[in-house]
Structures are given as C-alpha cells and as structure tokens.
Design an enzyme around this catalytic site. Structure first.
Site, PDB file in Angstrom:
ATOM      1  N   GLY A  33      -8.294   0.717   3.692  1.00  0.00           N
ATOM      2  CA  GLY A  33      -7.748   1.618   2.684  1.00  0.00           C
ATOM      3  C   GLY A  33      -6.619   2.461   3.228  1.00  0.00           C
ATOM      4  N   SER A  34      -6.058   3.304   2.373  1.00  0.00           N
ATOM      5  CA  SER A  34      -4.869   4.068   2.750  1.00  0.00           C
ATOM      6  C   SER A  34      -5.148   5.081   3.856  1.00  0.00           C
ATOM      7  CB  SER A  34      -4.294   4.776   1.518  1.00  0.00           C
ATOM      8  OG  SER A  34      -5.273   5.636   0.930  1.00  0.00           O
ATOM      9  N   THR A  35      -6.306   5.725   3.833  1.00  0.00           N
ATOM     10  CA  THR A  35      -6.621   6.697   4.889  1.00  0.00           C
ATOM     11  C   THR A  35      -6.911   5.980   6.203  1.00  0.00           C
ATOM     12  OG1 THR A  35      -7.588   8.095   3.164  1.00  0.00           O
ATOM     13  CG2 THR A  35      -7.977   8.741   5.444  1.00  0.00           C
ATOM     14  N   LYS A  98     -18.128   4.076  -1.425  1.00  0.00           N
ATOM     15  CA  LYS A  98     -16.994   3.336  -0.880  1.00  0.00           C
ATOM     16  C   LYS A  98     -16.848   2.020  -1.649  1.00  0.00           C
ATOM     17  CE  LYS A  98     -16.712   2.973   3.554  1.00  0.00           C
ATOM     18  NZ  LYS A  98     -15.256   3.176   3.379  1.00  0.00           N
ATOM     19  N   GLU A 107     -17.447  -3.323   5.361  1.00  0.00           N
ATOM     20  CA  GLU A 107     -17.485  -1.943   5.831  1.00  0.00           C
ATOM     21  C   GLU A 107     -18.916  -1.523   6.149  1.00  0.00           C
ATOM     22  OE1 GLU A 107     -13.598  -0.196   3.389  1.00  0.00           O
ATOM     23  OE2 GLU A 107     -15.596  -0.007   2.525  1.00  0.00           O
TER      24      GLU A 107
END
Length: 224
Positions: A33-35, A98, A107
């Site tokens: 993801g972006s983070t 998530k 994940e």
C-alpha cells in the site's frame, strides 16, 4: 501536514525504530500500500544494514527489487524479526482492518511469522470502533454467492469488488455496515465460512506497535 507527509513521517519513524536492531543477516517483512511504499523508500537508504525482505504482494516485491533490496520467499526464511505495514483502520487495542489493496492474505501470513508487527498509519485511521471502513474478505471465486449470503447473516452488506483479482487468484467481497464490537470473534466467525480464504480483521494477531502520524508528530501506541 498533508496526508502524504504524515505517511512519510511514520515510515521514517518505523525505519528509525528497527534500524538499530537490524544486522546484516536480518530480513524485514514489508506490507503493501501507499504507506508501506513510503517505508520501502525510506528503508532503501539503509539497504546495506540488513540482508533483504519478505514481500506481502507482487507489487511490494517489485518496489523492493527496484531499490536493489533482495526479496526472499517466506518459506526459505527461518526468522522474521519485524513486519511493517499500514492499515485501513485501527482501534486502540491495535486490532486492524486491512485489505484495501487486496493483499490481506499474504499480509496476514507474514504478520503471523514476524516476532514484532509494526503498523504505520496517519491519525485518521485510528477509530473507536472498527467497521466504518468496509471489511475485505478474500474468497474462492466459486464460493462468492454462498459466502455473501453467510456474511449477510452476520449483519454485513457484502459488495463484490469488481475487476480485482488477488495475487492468489481469488476475489474480494467488501463488507459494509459492520459495527465490530468483538473483532477477534468476528474474525474467527468469518474465517469459518466455507470458501473464505481469510478476512481483513487482524485481531487474533494484532499489531504490537502503532506508529501514528499526527499534526503534533508521530505517536507510538502499544497493544494493551
């Protein structure tokens, strides 16, 4: 601070936290993801301080490799000290939702192996009760309708995420209108539905540490 700046701040805080504890034999679990991408970019500046990484998705593996970081298959790794990933929501007990990026199964597997699970997120992700973000559920394609009917019985409103296929070749149902008072029980109940691979509640194995980006700096919250 913008949301992107908050993501970069928590990513750097995660690097600062784990870096003194790494050795040239260390392998780091990395989320999706972006983070998580911000974390990869910050970690890459110190790639000589550790051996490599385990990726929770094909997209993460590609980004790690683009920085020259070795990517290992989880089955070949004996020990994973840290797993660092973002979240779509967290409560104060560090139970998470998530799977917004459809990588929830891998994940969850990497998180299960890691000794320390560090969640990095901006302050908007911390909520009193989980469920305002739709809960992703990874499902074997032929079981989509059956699973959807069972999710309705659990009080949810499942919506098929059209055009999305997971790295495992499965589909995603996003479950709306949940008010998740007992995340551990709901995670167990959804996983018990035949045809479900896993769901996006990380409650049986919550994060150990939440690094939360706020306007007043990064706050560290530990699981109670």
């Amino acid at each position: 601070m913008t949301q992107d700046q908050l993501k970069q701040a928590v990513a750097q805080a995660a690097v600062d936290f784990i870096l003194p504890k790494l050795s040239d034999k260390s392998i780091v679990g990395v989320g999706t993801g972006s983070t998580a991408n911000c974390f990869i970019d910050a970690l890459a500046r110190h790639k000589g301080a550790f051996d490599g990484a385990v990726a929770s998705s094909e997209a993460t593996a590609a980004r790690l490799k683009s920085h020259g970081i070795a990517v290992y298959e989880l089955n070949t790794v004996g020990d994973l000290e840290f797993y660092v990933d973002g979240a779509d929501q967290s409560d104060e007990r560090l139970h998470l939702i998530k799977g917004g990026g459809a990588a929830l199964t891998r994940e969850k597997i990497v998180a299960a192996v890691a000794r320390t699970f560090i969640c990095i997120a901006d302050a908007s992700k911390l909520v009193p009760v989980l469920g305002t973000f739709p809960l992703p559920v990874e499902v074997i394609p032929m079981a989509r309708s059956h699973v959807a009917r069972q999710l309705v019985k659990l009080g949810g409103d499942p919506v098929y995420r059209e055009g999305v296929k997971t790295d495992n070749g499965n589909i995603i149902l996003d479950v709306h209108n949940l008010h998740i008072i007992d995340p551990v029980a709901l995670e167990r109940d959804i996983n018990a539905i035949v045809g479900v691979v896993t769901n996006g509640l990380f409650a049986a194995r919550p994060a150990d540490l939440l690094l939360l980006g706020t306007e007043h700096g990064v706050k560290a919250l530990k699981a109670s």
